[in-house]
Design a protein around this motif. Structure first.
Motif: not given
Length: 886
Positions: A543-556
């Motif tokens: 297994c591995s760990l994923l650390f993620f940050q969701k886009f803002s609407q502008t970034q998306q």
């Protein structure tokens, strides 16, 4: 009996024999002095207070209490027995206080020290043979006049005995139920949970002053006046915890009266409302792990991994967390603890700053200062009272922590577990993690922490149609669907830490999944865990760990515009080719000869194929261009140890500690200290696993990708079509390379086998990581090998550039093996497909240098063969020198 004396804003110190300004710290100090005198029997003449230790080697250091074994020891200034460090009630006792207490104890050469803040007391022993920083928490300190034998016995009694004691009580009750009621472990736990919740209810609502009433004596007395008193108390408990929906309305305690009373008696000495969160929380967690390791082990994420994931996200006050597959609640418990620590630290800083301002005021008297400081303290105390609505800790427990689990038993366990660790259980729901319920809604959370179930299949059409990732699918694995579910739950710029099988990070079949995630936010970090991490939970999976940050609407919006622009750029570069293809497709069939129309059909078929290839290039090259324009750094780490053994025990080998430190260095733009850390750029990202990027070659010669030089040979023969014919079957090992494994008739085979040729290479895709690769010699030409093996050779046009023997020597060498291992993919078994092999680079000297290397190898190989023959002859001829000749 010694009591605290207060008068006109002052408090009396019996040790110093004087009145002092009444401050919160002084109140706690004098209250603990009463404990030392009344409970432990120490005399005031054995104690020094606010003792300056400057003369003992520490400038401006004062110990709150220095306790001597005898009055005579104090008078002669002999080494003391105990050092006590006291803090105000709301001040969290941190590593700083532990170090300070230990330092004072070492300066005084005292064997014991105590840290106390009015709410929590910890006892420690100092080991003189260990360097500073090494200390062990113990169960208690000695009473006055304790004998050397009693002191030594206490000195050896570590704190874990308290945890073990409570866990032993839990185990004993569990065994009582299993043996008396013949229930399975899980059902037995359900009944324990009912009694524990009932105990918590009774302690909160039915106590007489400070006396814990939930005892066997109290229950039997109450039964004289109330019929079915235990069941009534359980009904009241269900009402108390009604909002949490822990129990069904019609639920009963399914145990005999004698069994219930036996369990109540076992637990009556413990007050769950006042027992240290550390003690009961750790004990309960260990009880859960041992009870459910076999049956429900998949619900328990190892504690070192949980703590690391939360520390990486560094949660803040007022951030809202959710775990949609919360299992036993490990992530939510540690989140609660982490944010609680932060709140208390902030309150303490506020207190110290405002207190200093009051103390420095020149316009008020000392008595007025004392009064103001006490009022400040009381005001701040209210902010952290978890029982008062809208306080900081109440808000944390009731508005910031949410989780669901589809397993009813696990949802109940999570609630119980959270109560044992300090509460915050109200947001836990028994519910399908894919569906919204109550406060658990899309775009609602700052942080998602989860370890979703692996390997299960979701087939429910109503659920599948809610997600983009399952579009046009009738079934999908749950871990993949939970990736999108978690992203949906996040607010804009919210962060996620999720544990996933390695094939999501490196499998070619998961490429679309990785692109989906990359389309929705930033990859902050990936951390690979060792295989041993989950073995104790009956999960043999990498297994591995994923650390993620969701886009803002502008970034998306920016990301998708970048992709579209990049695709258009690639398409424009293909303009001439596309125009010529379109001309061919636009041609109409004529009335000319049949051959001409047939030729046109052929051209148009090839044109359609070419157009499809161009469209694929637009997708692939367009995405690569977009990544370059949208580039950002990603922290990656490969852990060899995760603080957990294969049997589930915690140990000191924990690379995650170094990963966290290097991640902080990375965020601060300072150098990474560990060879297992690497910074990867989004523009270079093809897979998510660190090993792909950590292992790189440095060479005096140019590095070339194997895809330019090799082909895969997959010709197969149905040996079973020739039942009476004998076939020679080859094998591959890391010692012999290719060797003759067996000779069998065709009737013994049930699948086609690959036919190999001289000069080709073969390897076991699941064992190439240990060097199982070989070169097919002339003696094995046209022999056969298992279809599971990868067989490949050098392209005809490249044989004057790359020698087959040189290629074998590189791939079979120990220095190249880490690159082979880094290229493998998979969660259960590490697999090196031919496609992954072709992505590898090798150093390529000129042909003359390659031949020189090969010649040296051949000479040594011949010498090796000669030595083997000489050794065999020596053994066989040994008899001539040691036996009598006849």
């Amino acid at each position: 009996m010694l009591q605290v004396k207060e008068e006109n804003g002052k408090i009396y110190s019996p040790v110093r024999r004087k009145w002092l300004i009444k401050t919160p710290e002084e109140m706690v100090r004098q209250e603990y002095l009463c404990v030392l005198v009344n409970s432990y029997g120490y005399l005031l003449d054995q104690i020094k207070e606010e003792e300056n230790v400057t003369g003992r080697g520490s400038a401006q250091a004062r110990a709150d209490f220095v306790i001597y074994k005898t009055t005579e020891d104090l008078q002669k200034n002999n080494n003391p027995l105990i050092i006590v460090e006291v803090k105000a009630e709301h001040i969290v006792i941190t590593e700083k206080e532990f170090i300070q207490g230990e330092l004072y104890a070492r300066i005084y050469n005292a064997p014991f020290f105590v840290t106390h803040n009015g709410k929590e007391t910890k006892f420690w022993r100092v080991k003189k043979d260990k360097s500073p920083g090494y200390r062990e928490e113990i169960e208690n300190i000695p009473q006055n006049n304790a004998t050397e034998k009693e002191i030594n016995a206490l000195y050896a009694k570590l704190k874990v005995f308290r945890e073990k004691e409570f866990k032993q009580a839990l185990d004993a009750c569990h065994n009582i139920i299993r043996n008396s009621e013949k229930l399975d472990p899980a059902a037995a736990f359900d009944e324990i949970a009912k009694i524990l919740f009932m105990k918590v209810y009774a302690e909160r609502n039915l106590r007489k002053g400070k006396e814990n009433v939930f005892s066997l004596e109290w229950v039997e007395e109450a039964e004289k006046y109330t019929k079915d008193f235990i069941q009534k108390t359980f009904d009241d408990t269900k009402t108390e915890f009604g909002r949490s929906v822990i129990f069904r309305k019609d639920e009963k305690i399914n145990l005999k009266s004698e069994t219930i009373k036996s369990i109540i008696q076992r637990f009556e000495r413990y007050n769950l409302s006042e027992t240290s969160v550390d003690t009961k929380g750790i004990a309960f967690e260990n009880f859960l792990n041992t009870t459910f390791r076999g049956e429900l082990g998949q619900f328990f994420t190892p504690r070192p991994v949980v703590e690391f994931m939360i520390d990486m996200l560094n949660p803040q006050e007022n951030e809202i967390v959710c775990d949609p597959t919360c299992g036993s609640g490990g992530f939510l418990i540690r989140f609660f603890q982490k944010v609680q620590e932060r709140i208390l630290e902030n309150i303490n800083q506020e207190y110290q700053q405002e207190k200093q301002t009051i103390e420095q005021s020149m316009s008020i008297t000392e008595e007025q200062k004392s009064e103001k400081i006490l009022l400040l303290f009381q005001e701040l105390e209210k902010k952290i009272d978890i029982t008062l609505t809208d306080t900081k800790l109440w808000n944390l427990a009731n508005r910031c922590i949410f989780g669901t689990d589809a397993n009813e038993r696990m949802a109940r366990i999570a609630k119980m577990n959270m109560i044992m660790h300090g509460d915050g259980h109200g947001g836990i729901h028994h519910h399908d993690g894919f569906l919204n319920t109550g406060e658990i809604q899309d775009n609602n959370f700052d942080i998602i922490l989860t370890n979703p179930p692996f390997g299960m299949k979701e087939k429910n059409k109503e659920i599948l149609k809610k997600f983009k990732i399952s579009e046009n699918k009738t079934v999908i694995t749950t871990q993949i669907l939970f990736i999108e579910r978690c992203i949906n739950l996040l607010k804009e710029c919210g962060k996620m830490a999720i544990l996933l099988p390695n094939n999501v990070f490196n499998g070619s079949e998961s490429k679309d999944i990785r692109e989906f995630v990359e389309n929705n936010g930033f990859i902050l970090s990936t951390v690979t865990l060792p295989r041993e991490t989950f073995l104790s939970s009956n999960a043999d999976v990498n297994c591995s760990l994923l650390f993620f940050q969701k886009f803002s609407q502008t970034q998306q919006k920016s990301w998708f515009e970048t992709i579209e622009y990049s695709k258009k750029t690639v398409e424009i570069a293909q303009h001439e080719t596309r125009t010529s293809i379109q001309e061919i497709l636009d041609r109409k069939m004529s009335n000319s000869t049949k051959n001409e129309n047939s030729e046109l059909k052929k051209l148009q078929k090839e044109a359609i194929k070419k157009l499809s290839e161009l469209n694929k290039q637009v997708e692939i090259q367009g995405r690569m261009l977009a990544k370059k324009s949208f580039d950002y750094p990603i922290f990656m780490f490969e852990a060899e140890f995760s603080g957990i053994t294969a049997t589930g025990e915690q140990n000191s080998k924990n690379d995650l500690v170094f990963a966290l430190q290097d991640y902080k260095n990375y965020l601060n733009n300072t150098d990474l200290n560990n060879s297992k850390s690497i910074k990867v750029h989004f523009k270079d990202l093809t897979r998510w696993d660190a090993k792909k990027y950590i292992y790189k070659l440095d060479s005096n010669y140019p590095l070339v990708e194997l895809k330019e030089f090799v082909y895969e040979h997959s010709e197969k023969v149905k040996l079973f079509d020739f039942p009476d014919q004998e076939f020679s079957i080859l094998g591959v090992t890391n010692k012999e390379g290719v060797y003759l494994n067996l000779v069998e008739k065709g009737e013994t085979f049930n699948q086609p086998y690959k036919k190999v040729k001289t000069g080709e290479l073969a390897y076991n895709p699941y064992r190439v990581n240990v060097g199982s690769i070989g070169l097919v010699g002339e003696e094995f030409d046209n022999f056969y090998i298992s279809p599971a093996y990868i067989v490949f050779g050098i392209k005809e046009e490249k044989r004057n550039t790359l020698l087959k023997e040189y290629l074998y020597l590189v791939l079979a060498s120990s220095w190249y093996n880490p690159l082979l291992r880094a290229a493998t993919s998979g969660s259960v078994r590490q697999n090196l497909t031919f496609d992954l092999l072709t992505e590898l680079e090798i150093p390529l000297p000129n042909l003359e240098k390659q031949q020189e290397i090969v010649d040296q190898w051949l000479v040594m190989k011949a010498q090796e063969q000669e030595l083997k023959e000489n050794l065999i002859n020596f053994k066989n001829n040994l008899s001539q020198s040691i036996l009598l000749k006849k």
